[in-house]
Scaffold this motif. Structure first.
Motif, PDB file in Angstrom:
ATOM      1  N   UNK A 282       0.822  -1.211   0.000  1.00  0.00           N
ATOM      2  CA  UNK A 282       0.000   0.000   0.000  1.00  0.00           C
ATOM      3  C   UNK A 282       0.854   1.259   0.000  1.00  0.00           C
ATOM      4  N   UNK A 283       1.982   1.244   0.735  1.00  0.00           N
ATOM      5  CA  UNK A 283       2.882   2.401   0.735  1.00  0.00           C
ATOM      6  C   UNK A 283       3.535   2.601  -0.630  1.00  0.00           C
ATOM      7  N   UNK A 428      -6.029  -3.371   1.205  1.00  0.00           N
ATOM      8  CA  UNK A 428      -5.208  -2.951   0.067  1.00  0.00           C
ATOM      9  C   UNK A 428      -6.070  -2.690  -1.167  1.00  0.00           C
ATOM     10  N   UNK A 429      -6.989  -3.610  -1.452  1.00  0.00           N
ATOM     11  CA  UNK A 429      -7.866  -3.449  -2.615  1.00  0.00           C
ATOM     12  C   UNK A 429      -8.771  -2.222  -2.449  1.00  0.00           C
ATOM     13  N   UNK A 430      -9.284  -2.031  -1.233  1.00  0.00           N
ATOM     14  CA  UNK A 430     -10.113  -0.862  -0.960  1.00  0.00           C
ATOM     15  C   UNK A 430      -9.309   0.427  -1.120  1.00  0.00           C
ATOM     16  N   UNK A 431      -8.061   0.402  -0.651  1.00  0.00           N
ATOM     17  CA  UNK A 431      -7.192   1.580  -0.753  1.00  0.00           C
ATOM     18  C   UNK A 431      -6.909   1.932  -2.213  1.00  0.00           C
ATOM     19  N   UNK A 432      -6.614   0.909  -3.020  1.00  0.00           N
ATOM     20  CA  UNK A 432      -6.332   1.122  -4.434  1.00  0.00           C
ATOM     21  C   UNK A 432      -7.566   1.685  -5.151  1.00  0.00           C
ATOM     22  N   UNK A 433      -8.719   1.082  -4.863  1.00  0.00           N
ATOM     23  CA  UNK A 433      -9.960   1.545  -5.481  1.00  0.00           C
ATOM     24  C   UNK A 433     -10.254   2.991  -5.102  1.00  0.00           C
ATOM     25  N   UNK A 434     -10.089   3.316  -3.808  1.00  0.00           N
ATOM     26  CA  UNK A 434     -10.393   4.670  -3.353  1.00  0.00           C
ATOM     27  C   UNK A 434      -9.420   5.695  -3.936  1.00  0.00           C
TER      28      UNK A 434
END
Length: 502
Positions: A282-283, A428-434
């Motif tokens: 994520x970073x 991680x998937x939520x972070x990428x999508x957002x």
């Protein structure tokens, strides 16, 4: 003897019991302070003091760094270069190894004695040394491609070349830290938190030394803090060696892939490492997106804002979580799930409540704090404004991040590393999508908010999911609580005896 003297003394009830006791006498100097065992509160207090010292030194380090390099290309290259070494270290060692090693080490010590526990420790150390050396060599080989195509594709060729060089130097860091992690895990398993706490505080000493070299030795430039990083992690290792020597360690050069204890550690380490790796990916994603932001000072601003947010996260999530983990593991190993559940929810609940006022303080005092600490030398007012904007977003992420750190310890104590891996993958998937979603609506200087807000949404929703799953898991485990089973047997015995006498 008088009747009064024969009367049994009433035990004074203390909220939380022995694991939450706090005695100032336990912090007296001398008398084997480094070997003393601490409760959750005492251990957390020690770690908080160390983290506060470390963060104060970190602020001093960052003030010097900002004055020398500001938010320019050298600073961006330095921040980006740290991403791959940090990810590789945490993927194989770091918190992943500590959480996997402590429950198995405690179980071996209780069931098979000290000799077998130290044999297991030697085996884990040997395997880790070989693995980290292999990772170092692979990292040196893939560094150029990783930097150019994945980490900072939006930067200029000169910035990419500098980042690659700095990355290759910093790749020695995971090897040194990996060896220190085994020592930290041993001391934490014995509930001896003093030297691991001191090791946190001395980290920034090496970095400050490297920056002073850059300031007073012409031509050193950004290589000063880069090599200072290696000195810092070496200091972290050395400061814990006296505590390890006092544990009467029995090191042996053994190499046995079939060792049952090693298999247990690896079974826990694999999903644990993947979970940590997912978090650090994520970073890398944040850095990737930041390289395309229109403002060239964005990556440096994000780093400075994240550093300020990291203090309350470390004090609440890391310090309390690291202190709580061995206590939860002891209760889980003994099958005392009721006591474990009470301990977990009291500490986690009280800790999460602290994050809300901490987030408000960050949001309200962030701007004057950034102006006072960082706006010097090459760090201009524009960089200060951009950092404050990023900090507002990171303040929103504080409750979710601290809660996630604490809740994951409950799963690790139950020897369940797969659940944190699944929830981290979701985050991680939520972070990428957002990130993709928010970049469609945030433009200009406001675009930098997409990075911390995406983190806030992902971390908050992940913490909520983890809380529900841990609650359900502990509720099911209560049926197998050994203390409750003995109590139920006694109740049945007394009931049968009453029926017989009637």
């Amino acid at each position: 003897m008088s009747k009064k003297s024969k009367a049994p003394r009433k035990r004074r009830m203390v909220w939380g019991g022995r694991f939450l006791r706090f005695k100032l006498s336990n912090f007296r100097l001398g008398g084997g302070l480094s070997l003393r065992r601490f409760s959750v509160l005492e251990g957390a207090f020690l770690l908080m003091l160390a983290l506060m010292t470390s963060r104060v030194l970190g602020v001093v380090r960052q003030v010097i760094f900002n004055a020398l390099f500001g938010a320019g290309p050298d600073a961006n290259a330095y921040y980006a270069a740290a991403r791959l070494p940090d990810t590789l270290y945490n993927l194989i060692a770091g918190g992943a190894l500590i959480n996997a090693f402590i429950p198995v080490f405690l179980a071996y010590e209780k069931e098979k004695g000290d000799r077998e526990a130290w044999r297991l420790t030697s085996l884990v150390f040997n395997m880790l040394l070989v693995a980290m050396t292999a990772v170092l060599l692979i990292g040196e080989y893939i560094a150029p491609s990783f930097v150019n195509h994945i980490l900072i594709p939006g930067y200029s060729p000169a910035e990419k070349d500098l980042t690659t060089t700095l990355t290759r130097i910093m790749l020695l860091q995971p090897l040194i830290l990996g060896m220190g992690t085994v020592i930290t895990a041993i001391l934490n398993s014995r509930r001896q938190f003093l030297l691991p706490a001191v090791s946190l505080a001395v980290y920034n000493v090496g970095l400050i030394g490297g920056l002073l070299v850059s300031k007073f030795v012409p031509g050193v430039g950004i290589y000063g803090p880069t090599y200072g990083t290696l000195v810092a992690v070496l200091l972290q290792l050395v400061v814990q060696l006296p505590g390890l020597a006092k544990q009467h360690v029995r090191y042996s050069f053994i190499w046995d892939f079939r060792h049952p204890g090693l298999r247990q550690v690896l079974i826990l380490l694999l999903p644990n490492a993947l979970a940590v790796g997912v978090a650090y990916i994520g970073n890398i994603i944040d850095t990737h997106f930041a390289s395309y932001l229109p403002d060239v000072a964005s990556l440096a601003a994000l780093h400075n804002a994240e550093m300020l947010q990291a203090l309350p996260v470390a004090l609440i999530g890391q310090a309390i979580g690291q202190s709580l983990m061995p206590h939860l593991a002891i209760e889980s190993t003994a099958g005392r799930y009721m006591r474990m559940s009470q301990m977990a929810w009291k500490v986690i609940g009280a800790s999460i409540v602290l994050t809300v006022p901490a987030a408000i303080v960050l949001a309200v005092l962030g701007k004057p704090m950034i102006h006072l600490l960082f706006q010097h030398g090459a760090f201009d007012p524009h960089a200060s404004e951009l950092t404050n904007l990023a900090l507002l977003g990171y303040a929103c992420a504080l409750p979710g991040l601290a809660a996630g750190n604490l809740l994951s310890g409950g799963f690790f104590a139950l020897k369940d590393a797969w659940t944190p891996f699944v929830t981290n993958t979701y985050a991680l998937l939520m972070r990428w999508f957002m990130l993709y979603f928010l970049f469609q609506f945030l433009h200009g200087s406001m675009a930098i908010l997409a990075v911390p807000l995406a983190l806030a949404i992902a971390a908050g929703s992940e913490a909520a999911i983890m809380a529900v799953l841990l609650l359900l898991r502990l509720r099911r485990k209560r049926k197998h609580d050994k203390g409750m089973q003995r109590l139920e047997q006694r109740r049945r015995y007394l009931k049968a005896r009453q029926q017989t006498s009637a």
